[in-house]
Design an enzyme around this catalytic site. Structure first.
Site, PDB file in Angstrom:
ATOM      1  N   ASN A   7      11.435  16.831  50.131  1.00 51.92           N
ATOM      2  CA  ASN A   7      10.506  17.881  50.589  1.00 51.92           C
ATOM      3  C   ASN A   7      10.241  18.770  49.373  1.00 51.92           C
ATOM      4  OD1 ASN A   7       9.200  20.038  51.709  1.00 51.92           O
ATOM      5  ND2 ASN A   7      10.741  20.452  53.282  1.00 51.92           N
ATOM      6  N   LYS A  14      13.843  20.007  48.192  1.00 51.64           N
ATOM      7  CA  LYS A  14      14.957  19.818  49.122  1.00 51.64           C
ATOM      8  C   LYS A  14      15.095  18.321  49.345  1.00 51.64           C
ATOM      9  CE  LYS A  14      14.293  24.106  51.660  1.00 51.64           C
ATOM     10  NZ  LYS A  14      13.482  24.676  52.704  1.00 51.64           N
ATOM     11  N   ARG A  99       7.919  14.350  52.603  1.00 51.49           N
ATOM     12  CA  ARG A  99       7.176  15.226  53.501  1.00 51.49           C
ATOM     13  C   ARG A  99       5.885  15.594  52.779  1.00 51.49           C
ATOM     14  NH1 ARG A  99       7.779  21.579  54.487  1.00 51.49           N
ATOM     15  NH2 ARG A  99       6.225  21.715  56.133  1.00 51.49           N
ATOM     16  N   HIS A 189       3.725  21.663  60.968  1.00 49.36           N
ATOM     17  CA  HIS A 189       5.037  21.495  61.611  1.00 49.36           C
ATOM     18  C   HIS A 189       5.017  20.279  62.557  1.00 49.36           C
ATOM     19  CE1 HIS A 189       6.219  26.054  61.304  1.00 49.36           C
ATOM     20  NE2 HIS A 189       6.639  25.388  60.243  1.00 49.36           N
ATOM     21  N   LEU A 218      10.403  28.053  65.543  1.00 43.90           N
ATOM     22  CA  LEU A 218      10.506  29.433  65.062  1.00 43.90           C
ATOM     23  C   LEU A 218      11.475  29.487  63.889  1.00 43.90           C
ATOM     24  CD1 LEU A 218      10.788  31.264  68.540  1.00 43.90           C
ATOM     25  CD2 LEU A 218       8.713  30.677  67.256  1.00 43.90           C
ATOM     26  N   ARG A 250       3.970  35.858  57.231  1.00 43.21           N
ATOM     27  CA  ARG A 250       2.562  35.629  57.591  1.00 43.21           C
ATOM     28  C   ARG A 250       2.196  36.433  58.828  1.00 43.21           C
ATOM     29  NH1 ARG A 250       3.588  29.571  57.365  1.00 43.21           N
ATOM     30  NH2 ARG A 250       3.385  29.018  55.173  1.00 43.21           N
ATOM     31  N   ARG A 294      17.421  37.485  61.226  1.00 43.43           N
ATOM     32  CA  ARG A 294      18.831  37.847  61.452  1.00 43.43           C
ATOM     33  C   ARG A 294      19.121  39.253  60.911  1.00 43.43           C
ATOM     34  NH1 ARG A 294      22.834  33.286  59.748  1.00 43.43           N
ATOM     35  NH2 ARG A 294      21.113  33.157  58.319  1.00 43.43           N
ATOM     36  N   ILE A 342      15.327  30.588  64.034  1.00 45.95           N
ATOM     37  CA  ILE A 342      15.346  31.678  65.019  1.00 45.95           C
ATOM     38  C   ILE A 342      15.521  31.110  66.430  1.00 45.95           C
ATOM     39  CG2 ILE A 342      14.020  33.591  66.006  1.00 45.95           C
ATOM     40  CD1 ILE A 342      12.538  33.801  63.277  1.00 45.95           C
ATOM     41  N   ASN A 345      19.087  29.830  67.072  1.00 45.86           N
ATOM     42  CA  ASN A 345      20.253  30.705  66.898  1.00 45.86           C
ATOM     43  C   ASN A 345      20.177  32.065  67.556  1.00 45.86           C
ATOM     44  OD1 ASN A 345      21.760  28.940  65.029  1.00 45.86           O
ATOM     45  ND2 ASN A 345      19.985  29.277  63.717  1.00 45.86           N
ATOM     46  N   GLU A 396      13.472  17.345  60.892  1.00 38.80           N
ATOM     47  CA  GLU A 396      12.315  16.684  60.283  1.00 38.80           C
ATOM     48  C   GLU A 396      12.738  15.581  59.318  1.00 38.80           C
ATOM     49  OE1 GLU A 396       9.272  20.151  59.464  1.00 38.80           O
ATOM     50  OE2 GLU A 396      11.282  20.921  59.752  1.00 38.80           O
TER      51      GLU A 396
HETATM   52  P1  ADP Z   1      12.561  27.351  57.504  1.00 30.34           P
HETATM   53  O1  ADP Z   1      11.340  27.563  58.346  1.00 30.34           O
HETATM   54  O2  ADP Z   1      12.411  27.865  56.101  1.00 30.34           O
HETATM   55  O3  ADP Z   1      13.152  25.973  57.619  1.00 30.34           O
HETATM   56  P2  ADP Z   1      14.705  28.215  59.236  1.00 30.34           P
HETATM   57  O4  ADP Z   1      14.277  27.273  60.307  1.00 30.34           O
HETATM   58  O5  ADP Z   1      16.029  28.005  58.591  1.00 30.34           O
HETATM   59  O6  ADP Z   1      13.627  28.372  58.105  1.00 30.34           O
HETATM   60  O7  ADP Z   1      14.671  29.689  59.877  1.00 30.34           O
HETATM   61  C1  ADP Z   1      14.925  30.824  59.134  1.00 30.34           C
HETATM   62  C2  ADP Z   1      14.890  32.019  60.064  1.00 30.34           C
HETATM   63  O8  ADP Z   1      15.897  31.858  61.072  1.00 30.34           O
HETATM   64  C3  ADP Z   1      15.190  33.343  59.348  1.00 30.34           C
HETATM   65  O9  ADP Z   1      14.342  34.351  59.821  1.00 30.34           O
HETATM   66  C4  ADP Z   1      16.623  33.606  59.795  1.00 30.34           C
HETATM   67  O10 ADP Z   1      16.949  34.961  59.790  1.00 30.34           O
HETATM   68  C5  ADP Z   1      16.582  33.087  61.206  1.00 30.34           C
HETATM   69  N1  ADP Z   1      17.922  32.941  61.755  1.00 30.34           N
HETATM   70  C6  ADP Z   1      18.915  32.108  61.394  1.00 30.34           C
HETATM   71  N2  ADP Z   1      20.035  32.359  62.108  1.00 30.34           N
HETATM   72  C7  ADP Z   1      19.741  33.393  62.942  1.00 30.34           C
HETATM   73  C8  ADP Z   1      20.470  34.126  63.931  1.00 30.34           C
HETATM   74  N3  ADP Z   1      21.733  33.849  64.197  1.00 30.34           N
HETATM   75  N4  ADP Z   1      19.829  35.115  64.591  1.00 30.34           N
HETATM   76  C9  ADP Z   1      18.549  35.421  64.320  1.00 30.34           C
HETATM   77  N5  ADP Z   1      17.802  34.763  63.393  1.00 30.34           N
HETATM   78  C10 ADP Z   1      18.391  33.764  62.725  1.00 30.34           C
END
Ligand code: ADP
Length: 412
Positions: A7, A14, A99, A189, A218, A250, A294, A342, A345, A396
């Site tokens: 990627n 990555k 990707r 996505h 998300l 964004r 987070r 998000i 988690n 993915e």
């Molecule tokens: P990407 O789109 O770059 O692959 P991710 O899918 O890893 O990113 O998502 C990153 C987002 O997820 C960040 O905003 C991060 O703060 C949020 N995130 C990860 N763990 C938590 C959590 N425990 N609570 C809230 N948000 C979280």
């Protein structure tokens, strides 16, 4: 087979090395052997590599370009100290899966890469000037290192959304702009939404045509998809990934007239205004603190920061509005599935989104929701909920590896 999944971004690479085959796919026994990333390519590179089940090895060194980055990855994979099961050198890598962000209208599924395909990806550069060039660099780097003997596949972010009907992919601007410049909703996505839909089907043991769900990716980037009869029916990202939900940096949907207004008031060029909407808006722009959900939640809880709370509120409200819109657009859905950093988690964000959705029979089980905070699969709707709620961690890379194998075996 051992598939190297790449990627490539504008300054990052990555990778995952995945063991998969048609049999492993069938038994869902494919495995990640190693993974990692290089950031800040073009400068003082940051490298983080990990053999599955081991500690991450971190280091820093200058990384000139994408080819140098890939060489560093392959050197690590092949080095004597790196002990990857079944892989002692480059000869043990059977194929590379890339990707690729934009496939335009030409690529409606994954393909093996040849010169014609490479030209096709290049033709899509004007649709994705920030992304496709990096993908092409990755493909060229892999070609120059492995030679043409090793098959390479392209898996497109846009491809899954090719089934979106005309009435939802066309913008209400003069039709000749679609004819002339291919301005339309493409959606992104796609690999993630497709993986979530596939996993939902497997978990529920239902045929593809019975998959009628709303999927939410998300992460840093955010999008929602309406999946009807197993196919993408609508999605929130559009001509570019800027449209739709509020994201880390964004804005998502705004009145397009704001762009001209900002340019005039702030003396910005259109390009600068677009960068503002892509890089300085969303959670970061509203909170003035961070793009990281987070951290925002921690800030809101610890210090009650008003703008952190507002950013979370606006984020969840926009998602909720889209869920309502898609439930209407697809005449109801069986489930709403959350994914991405998000979605996987944050119980708080999930519950805020689902709040006020009782009109359509959505009811959440707070205890089950609170348990799903570690990126595990699970269901969190309450007993009487008319629509299922669940978390399915996206993957993915796995789908890219699987598509690569299936292309090589001729089953796509
Ligand atoms: P990407 O789109 O770059 O692959 P991710 O899918 O890893 O990113 O998502 C990153 C987002 O997820 C960040 O905003 C991060 O703060 C949020 N995130 C990860 N763990 C938590 C959590 N425990 N609570 C809230 N948000 C979280």
């Amino acid at each position: 087979m051992n598939i190297l999944v790449l990627n490539c971004g504008s300054s990052s690479l990555k990778f995952q090395l995945i063991s998969t085959s048609l049999e492993q796919i069938e038994q869902r026994a494919d495995r990640v052997l190693a993974k990692g990333q290089i950031e800040r390519i073009g400068g003082a590179g940051l490298l983080a590599f990990q053999v599955a089940g081991s500690q991450t090895a971190r280091s820093a060194r200058p990384v000139r370009d994408m080819r140098a980055a890939l060489e560093a990855v392959l050197q690590w994979i092949g080095s004597e100290e790196t002990n990857i099961e079944g892989v002692s050198g480059l000869a043990d890598i059977d194929a590379v899966g890339h990707r690729v962000v934009h496939g335009g209208e030409s690529f409606i599924q994954s393909v093996l890469i040849d010169d014609v395909v490479l030209r096709g990806i290049d033709d899509c550069v004007e649709l994705a000037p920030l992304h496709n060039p990096a993908n092409i660099q990755g493909i060229q780097a892999a070609r120059s290192i492995f030679g043409k003997a090793i098959p390479q596949a392209a898996v497109f972010d846009t491809a899954f959304h090719h089934t979106i009907p005309e009435h939802s992919y066309l913008y209400a601007i003069p039709y000749q702009f679609y004819r002339r410049h291919k301005i339309r909703r493409y959606g992104f996505h796609g690999t993630s939404h497709r993986y979530i839909a596939y996993q939902y089907r497997i978990l529920n043991n239902i045929p593809r045509k019975d998959v009628n769900i709303i999927t939410l990716h998300l992460g840093n980037g955010c999008s929602i998809a309406a999946i009807k009869g197993g196919d993408s029916f609508d999605t929130s990202m559009g001509f570019t990934p800027l449209e739709g939900l509020v994201m880390g940096t964004r804005s998502g949907d705004i009145d397009p007239a704001i762009i001209g207004f900002i340019c005039e008031k702030e003396g910005m060029s259109v390009h600068e205004a677009e960068m503002l909407l892509n890089k300085a808006s969303g959670l970061l722009g509203i909170s003035g603190l961070t793009n990281d959900m987070r951290e925002l939640i921690a800030e809101a809880e610890e210090s009650g920061d008003r703008r952190a709370r507002l950013a979370i509120e606006i984020f969840c409200y926009r998602v909720r509005k889209y869920i309502g819109a898609y439930l209407s657009a697809m005449n109801g859905a069986d489930a709403v599935i959350f994914s991405g950093g998000i979605g996987e988690n944050s119980a708080l964000v999930r519950s805020k989104i689902c709040d006020q959705l009782s009109w359509c029979g959505i009811a959440i089980d707070p205890a089950r929701n609170a348990e799903l905070v570690d990126g595990q699969e699970g269901v969190f709707n309450g007993e009487g909920s008319r629509i299922r709620l669940g978390v399915i961690p996206t993957n993915e890379e796995l789908l890219i590896a699987r598509d690569t194998v299936r292309l090589i075996k001729g089953v796509i």
